[in-house]
Scaffold this motif. Structure first.
Motif, PDB file in Angstrom:
ATOM      1  N   LEU A 169     -35.019   2.331  -8.738  1.00  0.00           N
ATOM      2  CA  LEU A 169     -35.597   2.031  -9.981  1.00  0.00           C
ATOM      3  C   LEU A 169     -34.992   0.648 -10.560  1.00  0.00           C
ATOM      4  O   LEU A 169     -36.000  -0.027 -11.118  1.00  0.00           O
ATOM      5  CB  LEU A 169     -34.903   3.487 -10.921  1.00  0.00           C
ATOM      6  CG  LEU A 169     -35.511   2.974 -12.478  1.00  0.00           C
ATOM      7  CD1 LEU A 169     -37.192   3.365 -12.368  1.00  0.00           C
ATOM      8  CD2 LEU A 169     -34.710   4.338 -13.109  1.00  0.00           C
ATOM      9  N   VAL A 170     -33.705   0.647 -10.506  1.00  0.00           N
ATOM     10  CA  VAL A 170     -33.194  -0.850 -10.792  1.00  0.00           C
ATOM     11  C   VAL A 170     -33.971  -2.082 -10.113  1.00  0.00           C
ATOM     12  O   VAL A 170     -34.384  -3.134 -10.994  1.00  0.00           O
ATOM     13  CB  VAL A 170     -31.787  -1.062 -10.699  1.00  0.00           C
ATOM     14  CG1 VAL A 170     -31.301  -2.272 -10.915  1.00  0.00           C
ATOM     15  CG2 VAL A 170     -30.965   0.033 -11.591  1.00  0.00           C
ATOM     16  N   PHE A 171     -34.000  -1.954  -8.879  1.00  0.00           N
ATOM     17  CA  PHE A 171     -34.646  -2.934  -8.048  1.00  0.00           C
ATOM     18  C   PHE A 171     -35.984  -3.225  -8.227  1.00  0.00           C
ATOM     19  O   PHE A 171     -36.532  -4.211  -8.063  1.00  0.00           O
ATOM     20  CB  PHE A 171     -34.258  -3.088  -6.876  1.00  0.00           C
ATOM     21  CG  PHE A 171     -32.819  -3.341  -6.406  1.00  0.00           C
ATOM     22  CD1 PHE A 171     -32.561  -4.847  -6.158  1.00  0.00           C
ATOM     23  CD2 PHE A 171     -31.511  -2.684  -6.277  1.00  0.00           C
ATOM     24  CE1 PHE A 171     -31.245  -5.221  -5.716  1.00  0.00           C
ATOM     25  CE2 PHE A 171     -30.388  -3.148  -6.134  1.00  0.00           C
ATOM     26  CZ  PHE A 171     -30.161  -4.328  -5.889  1.00  0.00           C
ATOM     27  N   SER A 172     -36.695  -2.175  -8.454  1.00  0.00           N
ATOM     28  CA  SER A 172     -38.321  -2.275  -8.638  1.00  0.00           C
ATOM     29  C   SER A 172     -38.570  -2.942 -10.069  1.00  0.00           C
ATOM     30  O   SER A 172     -39.524  -3.618  -9.902  1.00  0.00           O
ATOM     31  CB  SER A 172     -38.811  -0.632  -8.587  1.00  0.00           C
ATOM     32  OG  SER A 172     -38.221   0.115  -9.614  1.00  0.00           O
ATOM     33  N   THR A 173     -37.493  -2.741 -10.845  1.00  0.00           N
ATOM     34  CA  THR A 173     -37.817  -3.270 -12.279  1.00  0.00           C
ATOM     35  C   THR A 173     -37.577  -4.902 -12.207  1.00  0.00           C
ATOM     36  O   THR A 173     -38.167  -5.540 -12.577  1.00  0.00           O
ATOM     37  CB  THR A 173     -37.092  -2.771 -13.355  1.00  0.00           C
ATOM     38  OG1 THR A 173     -37.167  -1.156 -13.565  1.00  0.00           O
ATOM     39  CG2 THR A 173     -36.920  -3.263 -14.823  1.00  0.00           C
ATOM     40  N   ALA A 211     -39.420   0.433  -3.601  1.00  0.00           N
ATOM     41  CA  ALA A 211     -38.244   0.009  -3.807  1.00  0.00           C
ATOM     42  C   ALA A 211     -37.427   1.257  -3.288  1.00  0.00           C
ATOM     43  O   ALA A 211     -36.212   1.015  -2.757  1.00  0.00           O
ATOM     44  CB  ALA A 211     -37.972  -0.153  -5.123  1.00  0.00           C
ATOM     45  N   VAL A 212     -37.998   2.526  -3.193  1.00  0.00           N
ATOM     46  CA  VAL A 212     -37.075   3.376  -2.490  1.00  0.00           C
ATOM     47  C   VAL A 212     -36.918   3.168  -0.973  1.00  0.00           C
ATOM     48  O   VAL A 212     -35.929   3.351  -0.182  1.00  0.00           O
ATOM     49  CB  VAL A 212     -37.748   4.746  -2.592  1.00  0.00           C
ATOM     50  CG1 VAL A 212     -37.298   6.020  -1.564  1.00  0.00           C
ATOM     51  CG2 VAL A 212     -37.868   5.420  -4.077  1.00  0.00           C
ATOM     52  N   THR A 268     -31.037 -12.304 -10.146  1.00  0.00           N
ATOM     53  CA  THR A 268     -30.233 -11.004 -10.653  1.00  0.00           C
ATOM     54  C   THR A 268     -30.454  -9.946  -9.573  1.00  0.00           C
ATOM     55  O   THR A 268     -29.351  -9.018  -9.355  1.00  0.00           O
ATOM     56  CB  THR A 268     -31.144 -10.422 -11.827  1.00  0.00           C
ATOM     57  OG1 THR A 268     -31.285 -11.642 -12.924  1.00  0.00           O
ATOM     58  CG2 THR A 268     -30.550  -9.085 -12.105  1.00  0.00           C
ATOM     59  N   GLY A 269     -31.415  -9.962  -8.727  1.00  0.00           N
ATOM     60  CA  GLY A 269     -31.442  -9.060  -7.541  1.00  0.00           C
ATOM     61  C   GLY A 269     -30.464  -9.100  -6.590  1.00  0.00           C
ATOM     62  O   GLY A 269     -29.908  -8.452  -6.159  1.00  0.00           O
ATOM     63  N   ARG A 270     -30.299 -10.462  -6.332  1.00  0.00           N
ATOM     64  CA  ARG A 270     -29.326 -10.815  -5.012  1.00  0.00           C
ATOM     65  C   ARG A 270     -27.945 -10.554  -5.535  1.00  0.00           C
ATOM     66  O   ARG A 270     -26.875 -10.119  -4.771  1.00  0.00           O
ATOM     67  CB  ARG A 270     -29.396 -12.249  -4.768  1.00  0.00           C
ATOM     68  CG  ARG A 270     -30.802 -12.513  -3.998  1.00  0.00           C
ATOM     69  CD  ARG A 270     -31.114 -13.947  -3.718  1.00  0.00           C
ATOM     70  NE  ARG A 270     -32.478 -14.031  -2.861  1.00  0.00           N
ATOM     71  CZ  ARG A 270     -32.684 -15.236  -2.578  1.00  0.00           C
ATOM     72  NH1 ARG A 270     -32.403 -16.318  -3.203  1.00  0.00           N
ATOM     73  NH2 ARG A 270     -34.057 -15.575  -2.000  1.00  0.00           N
ATOM     74  N   SER A 271     -27.706 -10.765  -6.871  1.00  0.00           N
ATOM     75  CA  SER A 271     -26.375 -10.382  -7.480  1.00  0.00           C
ATOM     76  C   SER A 271     -26.059  -8.923  -7.421  1.00  0.00           C
ATOM     77  O   SER A 271     -25.117  -8.738  -6.998  1.00  0.00           O
ATOM     78  CB  SER A 271     -26.333 -10.981  -8.931  1.00  0.00           C
ATOM     79  OG  SER A 271     -26.399 -12.455  -8.936  1.00  0.00           O
ATOM     80  N   LEU A 272     -26.988  -8.063  -7.721  1.00  0.00           N
ATOM     81  CA  LEU A 272     -27.020  -6.628  -7.880  1.00  0.00           C
ATOM     82  C   LEU A 272     -26.692  -6.025  -6.445  1.00  0.00           C
ATOM     83  O   LEU A 272     -26.082  -5.047  -6.224  1.00  0.00           O
ATOM     84  CB  LEU A 272     -27.947  -6.190  -8.628  1.00  0.00           C
ATOM     85  CG  LEU A 272     -28.122  -6.156  -9.942  1.00  0.00           C
ATOM     86  CD1 LEU A 272     -29.500  -5.561 -10.574  1.00  0.00           C
ATOM     87  CD2 LEU A 272     -26.919  -5.551 -10.846  1.00  0.00           C
ATOM     88  N   LEU A 273     -27.214  -6.831  -5.332  1.00  0.00           N
ATOM     89  CA  LEU A 273     -27.051  -6.256  -4.100  1.00  0.00           C
ATOM     90  C   LEU A 273     -25.752  -6.204  -3.622  1.00  0.00           C
ATOM     91  O   LEU A 273     -25.441  -5.054  -2.971  1.00  0.00           O
ATOM     92  CB  LEU A 273     -27.890  -7.080  -3.209  1.00  0.00           C
ATOM     93  CG  LEU A 273     -27.809  -6.818  -1.540  1.00  0.00           C
ATOM     94  CD1 LEU A 273     -28.677  -5.621  -1.355  1.00  0.00           C
ATOM     95  CD2 LEU A 273     -28.410  -8.082  -0.759  1.00  0.00           C
ATOM     96  N   PHE A 274     -24.803  -7.084  -4.089  1.00  0.00           N
ATOM     97  CA  PHE A 274     -23.450  -7.072  -3.530  1.00  0.00           C
ATOM     98  C   PHE A 274     -22.762  -5.485  -3.806  1.00  0.00           C
ATOM     99  O   PHE A 274     -22.313  -4.715  -3.258  1.00  0.00           O
ATOM    100  CB  PHE A 274     -22.505  -8.034  -4.151  1.00  0.00           C
ATOM    101  CG  PHE A 274     -22.978  -9.490  -3.806  1.00  0.00           C
ATOM    102  CD1 PHE A 274     -23.598  -9.794  -2.535  1.00  0.00           C
ATOM    103  CD2 PHE A 274     -23.284 -10.436  -4.768  1.00  0.00           C
ATOM    104  CE1 PHE A 274     -23.854 -10.865  -2.228  1.00  0.00           C
ATOM    105  CE2 PHE A 274     -23.606 -11.750  -4.488  1.00  0.00           C
ATOM    106  CZ  PHE A 274     -23.757 -12.071  -3.188  1.00  0.00           C
ATOM    107  N   PRO A 275     -22.788  -5.112  -5.293  1.00  0.00           N
ATOM    108  CA  PRO A 275     -21.977  -3.894  -5.355  1.00  0.00           C
ATOM    109  C   PRO A 275     -22.875  -2.643  -4.880  1.00  0.00           C
ATOM    110  O   PRO A 275     -22.271  -1.570  -4.543  1.00  0.00           O
ATOM    111  CB  PRO A 275     -22.174  -3.807  -7.152  1.00  0.00           C
ATOM    112  CG  PRO A 275     -23.089  -4.551  -7.472  1.00  0.00           C
ATOM    113  CD  PRO A 275     -23.266  -5.855  -6.525  1.00  0.00           C
ATOM    114  N   PHE A 276     -24.362  -2.794  -4.986  1.00  0.00           N
ATOM    115  CA  PHE A 276     -25.225  -1.841  -4.600  1.00  0.00           C
ATOM    116  C   PHE A 276     -24.906  -1.380  -3.221  1.00  0.00           C
ATOM    117  O   PHE A 276     -24.887  -0.280  -2.473  1.00  0.00           O
ATOM    118  CB  PHE A 276     -26.678  -2.035  -5.045  1.00  0.00           C
ATOM    119  CG  PHE A 276     -27.522  -0.939  -4.568  1.00  0.00           C
ATOM    120  CD1 PHE A 276     -27.710   0.240  -4.875  1.00  0.00           C
ATOM    121  CD2 PHE A 276     -28.551  -1.035  -3.502  1.00  0.00           C
ATOM    122  CE1 PHE A 276     -28.597   1.073  -4.622  1.00  0.00           C
ATOM    123  CE2 PHE A 276     -29.360  -0.489  -2.862  1.00  0.00           C
ATOM    124  CZ  PHE A 276     -29.488   0.767  -3.451  1.00  0.00           C
ATOM    125  N   ALA A 277     -24.975  -2.401  -2.175  1.00  0.00           N
ATOM    126  CA  ALA A 277     -24.803  -2.425  -0.708  1.00  0.00           C
ATOM    127  C   ALA A 277     -23.431  -1.823  -0.570  1.00  0.00           C
ATOM    128  O   ALA A 277     -23.220  -0.912   0.378  1.00  0.00           O
ATOM    129  CB  ALA A 277     -25.050  -3.598  -0.046  1.00  0.00           C
TER     130      ALA A 277
END
Length: 695
Positions: free
Chosen positions: A225-229, A238-239, A261-270
């Motif tokens: 949901l976050v990355f689709s936005t 995105a799923v 923003t997406g690349r930054s969020l990838l660090f904690p998400f992954a």
């Protein structure tokens, strides 16, 4: 006079009650062990595996239901594009309504199951709600899928329109709901037939796996949901991206973060996703090791035991423990202890053979499941990606690189059906490959490791005994039809057999903590001295067994050690009254008397106690617990009974001679050439003496 008679009668009655209670406890304990070994092994799948599968796959099906609801089911394909980039077409309101009702039913079913497992809702109330709700959810989705597959729902011309990923997620959710509801029906049937209690006896690791699965699914959907936005993707795309990212497949293609923003969020998400996947994998592996292996091993041991017992050839005096392996087996001219040791060694070999069969059978099953996952998955991808012209070999290549989490990205899927199926297929691969790798660690990897060490010992890294000794041992292990044992265990002499017991008891005598026993000896009370000594030995051995119980792999004891421990709990290996009677042979009948591997060989004439055999169902080597745990339970129980006797008003029980004493050991220390068996008998009263005292 009447008072004395009454007092004597009361004491005798109390003694009888205590004796009968002890005998009944032993009988109930043996019966419980046999029931626990036989019944749960047959009904373990219904009592534990079914609710565990339902509790694990239920949240996954809920996630697929959400995916089937949040997006449209139809798409228009403009010229020059594919179905993955089409324009969504609005769904009729009745489809959205039925889809929503289906999701509500599914959530109610999951909540009811979880409340039942948490013992907040009774089995009788929760199970009907769970089963009916899942079946209703499945039937509603099946109706929607059936209607959506017809020309009534599909927009003409069909070449310009397609079904979206939401439609295919609905198919998978309907199938999972139906399967897990059917599994719960099996669980309810088994409970109502009385094969197990009407409750879920899940272990902490099983509950942990369920909670981790729920957490992972929620994490996957929220991340999508976050990355689709952030990235402007469709939610179901995105799923798909979140799935191959968290599982470290990394297919790539058009779905990669491009914004800062997406690349930054990838660090904690992954990182968070990899940790959660690791926890799920660890839980699956521990679950397989904890329960699945134990139950499978029990069934293989029982099957192997029965085959070995049927292979006894009294004419040739052999018993077959393998296709190419026979062992000398004869009861003629053997003492009771020698006959018992012979049965023990056969049973130990049965254990080894059964465990090897279990390991390679489990490897074959898990390998077959992984192969089917690979081959069937390739078939689905080939048919789904026909617009790209994928051959079956290309599909195999793509499926293999995905299963191995290699993810080159040279081939990527684009169809809606393939994306939805990939999410389910890859999630199913997690437990499948985890179990496969675990089974490979027990078989192929272990054999390769042992082979590497062996080759090293013959070449560049010989052990302390040298190359010749290592090569000699290797040749012995390769001989067929012979039971290989280390030199210190092969054909033990009577001296070495008894020395184990004497050395163990001598160590206890030298210990300074035997003050109470020594004090009793100074007062001339030899029975009290021996009782204190016996209690000390029990406590000391319990402490040792507690350490052995934590050893991995589980420790296996020699026959001499078993003989020592069994004597401590009152099961003397020389006492034939507690053992299976030997076979009686004559010319007319090859077999006569009790069966070699019977659960019990009858009851002693003077005692209401069951007899047992090392090759019987009540053998300590047949239980689901480790040998150290089995002995620890028995010695602890024996010490509790001894403490109870010390508090008993019955003088005979308090002064009953223990199975081990100090007198024989002191005589042993003072005489260097005396026979160990004779010295031991001076101080160790056998079960025969105790039985006469009770009668």
């Amino acid at each position: 006079m009447n008072d004395l008679e009454l007092d004597g009668a009361t004491q005798e009655a109390a003694q009888d009650v205590e004796r009968n209670t002890d005998q009944q406890d032993r009988h109930d304990e043996a019966q419980k062990e046999e029931d626990d070994f036989l019944d749960p092994s047959r009904w373990w799948f219904a009592s534990t595996a079914c609710p565990l599968i339902a509790g694990t796959f239920g949240p996954m099906a809920n996630a697929f239901s959400v995916c089937a609801l949040v997006e449209k089911w139809r798409v228009y394909i403009p010229p020059g594009t594919d179905e993955g980039h089409g324009i969504k077409v609005e769904d009729p309101k009745w489809l959205i309504a039925i889809n929503s009702i289906s999701l509500v039913f599914a959530l109610i079913a999951n909540m009811s199951l979880l409340l039942n497992m948490a013992r907040r809702l009774s089995f009788a109330i929760a199970q009907p709600i769970t089963i009916i709700s899942w079946f209703m959810s499945s039937f509603l989705l099946i109706i929607l899928v059936a209607i959506a597959s017809t020309s009534i729902f599909r927009i003409q011309p069909m070449q310009e329109h397609a079904l979206t990923q939401a439609f295919y997620y609905g198919i998978m959710a309907a199938g999972i709901y139906f399967i897990i509801a059917s599994l719960m029906v099996v669980t309810v049937i088994g409970a109502h037939q009385g094969h197990y209690p009407k409750e879920f006896r899940l272990t902490p690791s099983q509950r942990t796996l369920m909670l981790q699965t729920i957490g992972f699914v929620v994490y996957l959907l929220l991340g999508a949901l976050v990355f689709s936005t952030v990235e402007g993707w469709q939610f179901l795309d995105a799923v798909y991206w979140a799935d191959f990212t968290l599982l470290t497949i990394g297919i790539g293609g058009e779905f990669v973060p491009t914004t800062h923003t997406g690349r930054s969020l990838l660090f904690p998400f992954a990182i968070g996703g990899i940790v959660m996947v690791g926890l799920v994998v660890s839980s699956i592996r521990s679950l397989v090791l904890e329960r699945g292996k134990a139950k499978l091993s029990a069934r293989f041991r029982e099957t192997k035991r029965q085959k070995v017992i049927k292979s006894v050839n009294m004419d040739r005096r052999t018993i077959r423990v393998g296709i190419f392996e026979k062992i000398d087996f004869s009861e003629k001219g053997l003492t009771e202890s020698q006959r018992r040791e012979q049965e023990f060694r056969v049973m130990r070999r049965v254990q080894e053979k059964a465990e090897r069969n279990r390991r390679y059978t489990a490897l074959a099953i898990s390998s077959t499941a992984a192969m089917l996952l690979w081959l069937v998955g390739a078939v689905v991808f080939m048919n789904a990606e026909k617009p790209q012209g994928w051959s079956y070999f290309v599909s195999l290549y793509f499926a293999y690189t995905s299963l191995m989490t290699i993810g080159y990205g040279d081939f990527t899927i684009s169809s809606n059906s393939a994306k939805a199926f990939f999410v389910f297929w890859s999630l199913l691969a997690v437990p499948t490959l985890t179990i496969l790798i675990s089974n490979m660690g027990d078989t192929v990897i272990k054999e390769f490791k042992d082979l590497t060490i062996w080759l090293g010992s013959l070449t560049v890294l010989p052990d302390e005994k040298g190359v010749y000794a290592t090569f000699k041992i290797a040749l012995k292990r390769l001989q067929f039809g012979k039971l290989y044992r280390p030199d210190n265990e092969k054909n033990p002499t009577p001296e070495s057999s008894k020395q184990t017991t004497l050395d163990r008891l001598a160590e206890h005598i030298e210990d300074e903590e035997l003050g109470e026993a020594e004090e009793a000896a100074e007062h001339g009370d030899t029975i009290e001295r021996d009782i204190h000594f016996y209690h000390y030995v029990l406590a000391k051995e319990i402490r040792q067994l507690m350490m052995d119980a934590n050893v991995s792999p589980p420790k296996q004891y020699t026959y001499q050690e078993w003989s020592y421990y069994l004597r401590l709990i009152g099961l003397d290996e020389d006492d034939s009254s507690r053992h299976r009677k030997p076979r009686v042979e004559n010319k007319r009948s090859k077999q006569k008397g009790p069966d070699l591997g019977a659960a019990d060989g009858g009851k002693d004439e003077n005692d209401d106690r069951f007899t047992w055999s090392w090759l019987g169902i009540r053998s300590p080597l047949m239980g689901n617990t480790s040998e150290a745990q089995w002995l620890l339970q028995r010695l602890t129980r024996t010490l509790e009974l001894e403490m109870h006797k010390m508090k008993s008003p019955n003088g005979k029980l308090r002064n009953e001679q223990p199975p081990v004493s100090m007198e024989g050991l002191r005589n042993r220390q003072g005489s260097g050439d005396s026979d160990p068996e004779e010295l031991l008998e001076k101080g160790v009263n056998s079960a025969e003496v105790r039985r006469r005292g009770r009668s």
